[in-house]
Design an enzyme around this catalytic site. Structure first.
Site, PDB file in Angstrom:
ATOM      1  N   TRP A   1       0.822  -1.223   0.000  1.00 33.98           N
ATOM      2  CA  TRP A   1       0.000   0.000   0.000  1.00 33.98           C
ATOM      3  C   TRP A   1       0.850   1.266   0.000  1.00 33.98           C
ATOM      4  O   TRP A   1       0.388   2.319  -0.413  1.00 33.98           O
ATOM      5  CB  TRP A   1      -0.974   0.004   1.181  1.00 33.98           C
ATOM      6  CG  TRP A   1      -2.051  -1.014   0.975  1.00 33.98           C
ATOM      7  CD1 TRP A   1      -2.244  -2.148   1.709  1.00 33.98           C
ATOM      8  CD2 TRP A   1      -3.044  -1.032  -0.062  1.00 33.98           C
ATOM      9  NE1 TRP A   1      -3.302  -2.867   1.200  1.00 33.98           N
ATOM     10  CE2 TRP A   1      -3.812  -2.198   0.118  1.00 33.98           C
ATOM     11  CE3 TRP A   1      -3.366  -0.187  -1.121  1.00 33.98           C
ATOM     12  CZ2 TRP A   1      -4.874  -2.540  -0.713  1.00 33.98           C
ATOM     13  CZ3 TRP A   1      -4.416  -0.519  -1.953  1.00 33.98           C
ATOM     14  CH2 TRP A   1      -5.162  -1.677  -1.751  1.00 33.98           C
TER      15      TRP A   1
ATOM     16  N   HIS B   1     -13.752   3.239  -2.245  1.00 33.89           N
ATOM     17  CA  HIS B   1     -13.833   2.053  -3.116  1.00 33.89           C
ATOM     18  C   HIS B   1     -15.290   1.618  -3.273  1.00 33.89           C
ATOM     19  O   HIS B   1     -15.745   1.312  -4.370  1.00 33.89           O
ATOM     20  CB  HIS B   1     -13.001   0.909  -2.534  1.00 33.89           C
ATOM     21  CG  HIS B   1     -11.544   1.000  -2.887  1.00 33.89           C
ATOM     22  ND1 HIS B   1     -10.654   1.784  -2.193  1.00 33.89           N
ATOM     23  CD2 HIS B   1     -10.823   0.425  -3.880  1.00 33.89           C
ATOM     24  CE1 HIS B   1      -9.458   1.680  -2.739  1.00 33.89           C
ATOM     25  NE2 HIS B   1      -9.531   0.855  -3.761  1.00 33.89           N
TER      26      HIS B   1
ATOM     27  N   PRO C   1       0.320   8.532  -5.948  1.00 40.80           N
ATOM     28  CA  PRO C   1      -0.473   9.757  -5.760  1.00 40.80           C
ATOM     29  C   PRO C   1      -1.452   9.649  -4.585  1.00 40.80           C
ATOM     30  O   PRO C   1      -1.525  10.568  -3.767  1.00 40.80           O
ATOM     31  CB  PRO C   1      -1.214   9.909  -7.095  1.00 40.80           C
ATOM     32  CG  PRO C   1      -0.337   9.223  -8.083  1.00 40.80           C
ATOM     33  CD  PRO C   1       0.287   8.079  -7.354  1.00 40.80           C
ATOM     34  N   VAL C   2      -2.172   8.515  -4.479  1.00 36.84           N
ATOM     35  CA  VAL C   2      -3.123   8.367  -3.362  1.00 36.84           C
ATOM     36  C   VAL C   2      -2.377   8.230  -2.035  1.00 36.84           C
ATOM     37  O   VAL C   2      -2.754   8.850  -1.031  1.00 36.84           O
ATOM     38  CB  VAL C   2      -4.059   7.143  -3.589  1.00 36.84           C
ATOM     39  CG1 VAL C   2      -4.859   6.825  -2.341  1.00 36.84           C
ATOM     40  CG2 VAL C   2      -5.008   7.414  -4.752  1.00 36.84           C
ATOM     41  N   HIS C   3      -1.298   7.449  -2.035  1.00 38.46           N
ATOM     42  CA  HIS C   3      -0.534   7.265  -0.791  1.00 38.46           C
ATOM     43  C   HIS C   3       0.019   8.603  -0.282  1.00 38.46           C
ATOM     44  O   HIS C   3      -0.084   8.912   0.915  1.00 38.46           O
ATOM     45  CB  HIS C   3       0.596   6.262  -1.040  1.00 38.46           C
ATOM     46  CG  HIS C   3       1.496   6.083   0.145  1.00 38.46           C
ATOM     47  ND1 HIS C   3       1.056   5.577   1.348  1.00 38.46           N
ATOM     48  CD2 HIS C   3       2.809   6.375   0.319  1.00 38.46           C
ATOM     49  CE1 HIS C   3       2.065   5.559   2.204  1.00 38.46           C
ATOM     50  NE2 HIS C   3       3.131   6.040   1.618  1.00 38.46           N
TER      51      HIS C   3
ATOM     52  N   ASN D   1       3.477   1.562  -1.855  1.00 35.53           N
ATOM     53  CA  ASN D   1       4.213   1.680  -3.114  1.00 35.53           C
ATOM     54  C   ASN D   1       3.420   1.510  -4.397  1.00 35.53           C
ATOM     55  O   ASN D   1       3.949   1.805  -5.453  1.00 35.53           O
ATOM     56  CB  ASN D   1       5.368   0.661  -3.115  1.00 35.53           C
ATOM     57  CG  ASN D   1       6.391   1.017  -2.071  1.00 35.53           C
ATOM     58  OD1 ASN D   1       7.143   1.958  -2.227  1.00 35.53           O
ATOM     59  ND2 ASN D   1       6.399   0.292  -0.965  1.00 35.53           N
ATOM     60  N   TRP D   2       2.173   1.036  -4.317  1.00 29.72           N
ATOM     61  CA  TRP D   2       1.517   0.729  -5.595  1.00 29.72           C
ATOM     62  C   TRP D   2       0.820   1.947  -6.206  1.00 29.72           C
ATOM     63  O   TRP D   2       0.861   2.135  -7.413  1.00 29.72           O
ATOM     64  CB  TRP D   2       0.617  -0.503  -5.456  1.00 29.72           C
ATOM     65  CG  TRP D   2      -0.853  -0.291  -5.594  1.00 29.72           C
ATOM     66  CD1 TRP D   2      -1.722  -0.050  -4.590  1.00 29.72           C
ATOM     67  CD2 TRP D   2      -1.629  -0.327  -6.799  1.00 29.72           C
ATOM     68  NE1 TRP D   2      -2.988   0.072  -5.090  1.00 29.72           N
ATOM     69  CE2 TRP D   2      -2.957  -0.103  -6.449  1.00 29.72           C
ATOM     70  CE3 TRP D   2      -1.328  -0.528  -8.151  1.00 29.72           C
ATOM     71  CZ2 TRP D   2      -3.982  -0.065  -7.374  1.00 29.72           C
ATOM     72  CZ3 TRP D   2      -2.347  -0.481  -9.071  1.00 29.72           C
ATOM     73  CH2 TRP D   2      -3.658  -0.259  -8.678  1.00 29.72           C
ATOM     74  N   ASN D   3       0.236   2.807  -5.382  1.00 26.78           N
ATOM     75  CA  ASN D   3      -0.445   3.979  -5.935  1.00 26.78           C
ATOM     76  C   ASN D   3       0.117   5.208  -5.197  1.00 26.78           C
ATOM     77  O   ASN D   3      -0.410   5.619  -4.168  1.00 26.78           O
ATOM     78  CB  ASN D   3      -1.952   3.822  -5.705  1.00 26.78           C
ATOM     79  CG  ASN D   3      -2.762   4.954  -6.281  1.00 26.78           C
ATOM     80  OD1 ASN D   3      -2.242   6.025  -6.560  1.00 26.78           O
ATOM     81  ND2 ASN D   3      -4.051   4.722  -6.452  1.00 26.78           N
TER      82      ASN D   3
HETATM   83  C1  LIG Z   1      -2.164   4.352   6.084  1.00 28.14           C
HETATM   84  C2  LIG Z   1      -0.907   4.712   5.343  1.00 28.14           C
HETATM   85  C3  LIG Z   1      -0.928   6.168   4.924  1.00 28.14           C
HETATM   86  C4  LIG Z   1       0.267   4.447   6.254  1.00 28.14           C
HETATM   87  O1  LIG Z   1       1.465   4.729   5.586  1.00 28.14           O
HETATM   88  P1  LIG Z   1       2.866   4.182   6.137  1.00 28.14           P
HETATM   89  O2  LIG Z   1       3.908   4.640   5.193  1.00 28.14           O
HETATM   90  O3  LIG Z   1       2.742   2.731   6.406  1.00 28.14           O
HETATM   91  O4  LIG Z   1       2.961   4.963   7.524  1.00 28.14           O
HETATM   92  P2  LIG Z   1       4.182   5.036   8.552  1.00 28.14           P
HETATM   93  O5  LIG Z   1       3.629   4.866   9.908  1.00 28.14           O
HETATM   94  O6  LIG Z   1       5.269   4.124   8.110  1.00 28.14           O
HETATM   95  O7  LIG Z   1       4.694   6.558   8.471  1.00 28.14           O
HETATM   96  C5  LIG Z   1       4.644   7.324   7.340  1.00 28.14           C
HETATM   97  C6  LIG Z   1       5.185   8.701   7.642  1.00 28.14           C
HETATM   98  O8  LIG Z   1       4.610   9.222   8.835  1.00 28.14           O
HETATM   99  C7  LIG Z   1       5.640   9.617   9.739  1.00 28.14           C
HETATM  100  N1  LIG Z   1       5.215   9.331  11.104  1.00 28.14           N
HETATM  101  C8  LIG Z   1       5.063   8.128  11.698  1.00 28.14           C
HETATM  102  N2  LIG Z   1       4.656   8.288  12.972  1.00 28.14           N
HETATM  103  C9  LIG Z   1       4.564   9.645  13.186  1.00 28.14           C
HETATM  104  C10 LIG Z   1       4.187  10.450  14.296  1.00 28.14           C
HETATM  105  N3  LIG Z   1       3.817   9.901  15.443  1.00 28.14           N
HETATM  106  N4  LIG Z   1       4.177  11.783  14.124  1.00 28.14           N
HETATM  107  C11 LIG Z   1       4.543  12.364  12.963  1.00 28.14           C
HETATM  108  N5  LIG Z   1       4.914  11.649  11.864  1.00 28.14           N
HETATM  109  C12 LIG Z   1       4.919  10.302  11.976  1.00 28.14           C
HETATM  110  C13 LIG Z   1       6.829   8.768   9.368  1.00 28.14           C
HETATM  111  O9  LIG Z   1       8.037   9.400   9.738  1.00 28.14           O
HETATM  112  C14 LIG Z   1       6.696   8.701   7.871  1.00 28.14           C
HETATM  113  O10 LIG Z   1       7.204   9.903   7.312  1.00 28.14           O
HETATM  114  P3  LIG Z   1       7.895   9.963   5.854  1.00 28.14           P
HETATM  115  O11 LIG Z   1       6.800   9.570   4.860  1.00 28.14           O
HETATM  116  O12 LIG Z   1       8.289  11.388   5.702  1.00 28.14           O
HETATM  117  O13 LIG Z   1       9.007   8.992   5.885  1.00 28.14           O
HETATM  118  C15 LIG Z   1      -0.713   3.824   4.076  1.00 28.14           C
HETATM  119  O14 LIG Z   1      -0.802   2.479   4.414  1.00 28.14           O
HETATM  120  C16 LIG Z   1      -1.733   4.110   3.000  1.00 28.14           C
HETATM  121  O15 LIG Z   1      -1.514   4.989   2.191  1.00 28.14           O
HETATM  122  N6  LIG Z   1      -2.845   3.368   2.999  1.00 28.14           N
HETATM  123  C17 LIG Z   1      -3.979   3.576   2.119  1.00 28.14           C
HETATM  124  C18 LIG Z   1      -3.606   3.255   0.737  1.00 28.14           C
HETATM  125  C19 LIG Z   1      -4.785   3.257  -0.138  1.00 28.14           C
HETATM  126  O16 LIG Z   1      -5.910   3.157   0.262  1.00 28.14           O
HETATM  127  N7  LIG Z   1      -4.547   3.344  -1.411  1.00 28.14           N
HETATM  128  C20 LIG Z   1      -5.616   3.289  -2.371  1.00 28.14           C
HETATM  129  C21 LIG Z   1      -5.059   2.775  -3.579  1.00 28.14           C
HETATM  130  S1  LIG Z   1      -6.305   2.377  -4.740  1.00 28.14           S
END
Ligand SMILES: CC(C)(COP(=O)(O)OP(=O)(O)OC[C@H]1O[C@@H](n2cnc3c(N)ncnc32)[C@H](O)[C@@H]1OP(=O)(O)O)[C@@H](O)C(=O)NCCC(=O)NCCS
Length: 448
Positions: A331, A372, A337-339, A333-335
């Site tokens: 999640w 979705h 822009p949304v991520h 790495n695949w999309n």
């Molecule tokens: C939920 C989601 C956003 C989580 O992302 P993740 O990368 O696993 O989240 P992480 O906890 O590893 O942290 C991401 C960022 O938040 C920051 N972070 C983590 N905990 C933090 C805190 N307590 N305070 C501030 N920042 C924090 C990290 O440093 C990291 O920063 P960086 O991007 O600058 O490196 C992700 O899984 C997602 O995008 N899910 C939905 C995807 C989706 O529905 N896509 C649809 C495609 S059709």
């Protein structure tokens, strides 16, 4: 006699030493033919070049698919019909309701632009601005939904297209609001007594907001990185890919998927589990192929085409999700822009407000599950929650894979969830759609 035997001994010693010399020389030339080493396929050997095996997989894949292709043609004949393709989008060639809906969406863009202008000039307060935004963003989601549900001349594909455009617009205008607000806050923090930011008023122009609306990103910025020029060769290659792959998808849908789906209705209605599983596995292959082609078509060909045309510099639309060993990595790495949007406008703001990581992740997946479901249920005019549940199931699945599976096993689990998970949802929706909308259709009755 004694002398003779001494001579023979000397001759023998000379021959032996010469033979040894020859052996040593040969040994020196050829080296020892055995040494301590592992077999190549053993994991202890450091051998890693499996390129030939990958080629073998491709050859086998092409051969088995060629057989499938031929078998399909012999059994069904050619099923791809251009009229049917057009009828996916339009019921009546003189009425284009989905296109009209897309044109109307300009009203919401203009409301956002004028609200920002008023906020930048200080003509309205932040509170009033926020209220206008809440109203504008709510209508962006509700208006097309009501139109698609009420207007029967919109086809499911046309409805999904219009709702997709409105969803993208919702995410873009939300980002537009956030970024402009951050800019105003920063300017106010630097010079609290300064008059309202007049220069921002000039940034807030039609060309700026429309560039963002068409750019292949959901996150607004005041200055996007721009490429130097438009590469015509690159642009034409992407255009060719777009037309080639979309025709591939349509062929697979009509020629391969539709016959399997039709033949799955009876086992589904009779709850015949063994035949249901067989049909599901049969559907998994074309469904997965379509998904892979769609990925390339959308995230590589189309987005790069638009980016090249607009000289939009940031081309990171996806990363190596195919190497995902965890669902979380997939999640992330695949999309992209949304991520990126989720991180910047939803996940990090929630974390900053003190919400826990699990709660924030669940909230993001909940919102994603909502969208979705919105994009599937509304065009099909039935609410079944299969897409919603599929998305929400990612959370326990992510925990399970991270907890119990590592390396290649984790990667296989991610692939399996993609290959099997999607056709389950597709079959559920198609079954429910046929049961509620087309049970009396003679062509389907015939297929059953
Ligand atoms: C939920 C989601 C956003 C989580 O992302 P993740 O990368 O696993 O989240 P992480 O906890 O590893 O942290 C991401 C960022 O938040 C920051 N972070 C983590 N905990 C933090 C805190 N307590 N305070 C501030 N920042 C924090 C990290 O440093 C990291 O920063 P960086 O991007 O600058 O490196 C992700 O899984 C997602 O995008 N899910 C939905 C995807 C989706 O529905 N896509 C649809 C495609 S059709």
């Amino acid at each position: 006699m004694k002398r003779d035997s001494i001579l023979i001994l000397l001759w023998w010693v000379t021959i032996c030493s010469k033979f040894e010399m020859v052996l040593t020389a040969e040994h020196k030339i050829q080296g020892a033919c055995h040494k301590l080493q592992e077999s190549m396929l053993s994991s202890a050997s450091s051998f890693k070049n499996y390129r030939g095996i990958l080629n073998w997989c491709v050859v086998m894949l092409v051969l088995s698919n060629a057989r499938l292709f031929l078998e399909n043609l012999l059994r069904n004949g050619i099923l791809v019909d251009p009229i049917q393709v057009v009828s996916l989008f339009l019921k009546d060639p003189y009425s284009w309701p989905a296109a009209c809906l897309v044109i109307v969406s300009n009203v919401f863009i203009l409301v956002a632009l004028y609200t920002e202008r008023k906020l930048a000039m200080g003509s309205i307060s932040e509170k009033v601005g926020l209220l206008i935004y809440i109203f504008n963003l709510t209508i962006i989601l509700c208006f097309p939904m009501v139109v698609v549900l009420k207007l029967l001349s919109i086809t499911p594909v046309g409805g999904a297209f219009a709702l997709g455009v409105y969803t993208i617009l919702f995410l873009k205008l939300y980002s537009y609001k956030d970024v402009n607000w951050w800019c105003r806050e920063r300017t106010q923090a630097k010079a609290p007594s300064s008059p309202k930011n007049e220069s921002a008023y000039f940034d807030l122009c039609f060309s700026d907001i429309y560039y963002f609306v068409f750019a292949p990103t959901l996150c607004y910025e005041l200055n996007f990185p721009r490429s130097e020029s438009i590469r015509m060769g690159f642009l034409l290659r992407r255009l060719f890919e777009m037309t080639y792959f979309i025709s591939n998808v349509l062929s697979i849908v009509f020629q391969w998927m539709v016959p399997i789906i039709r033949s799955s209705m009876k086992p589904l209605q009779e709850m015949d589990y063994s035949r249901m599983t067989e049909r599901l596995l049969r559907l998994a292959v074309p469904n997965h192929l379509i998904w892979l082609i769609f990925f390339y078509w959308f995230f590589h060909s189309s987005m790069n085409f638009v980016a090249e045309l607009l000289r939009f510099g940031d081309r990171e639309f996806y990363r190596d999700w195919w190497n995902s060993e965890t669902i979380t990595y997939f999640w992330q790495n695949w999309n992209i822009p949304v991520h990126k949007w989720c991180l910047r406008h939803f996940y990090k703001p929630l974390l900053r407000r003190g919400a826990g990581k699990l709660l924030s992740q669940s909230a993001v997946f909940f919102a994603s599950a909502f969208f979705h479901e919105y994009l599937v249920s509304v065009p099909l005019r039935m609410f079944r929650l299969w897409a919603f549940m599929g998305m929400m199931a990612q959370l326990p699945l992510a925990w399970f894979v991270a907890r119990f599976l590592r390396g290649n096993y984790g990667n296989a689990a991610v692939w399996l969830s993609l290959i099997i998970g999607q056709p389950i949802t597709v079959l559920m929706y198609v079954h429910d759609y046929y049961v509620t909308h087309c049970q009396d259709d003679p062509t389907i009755a015939e297929a059953l």
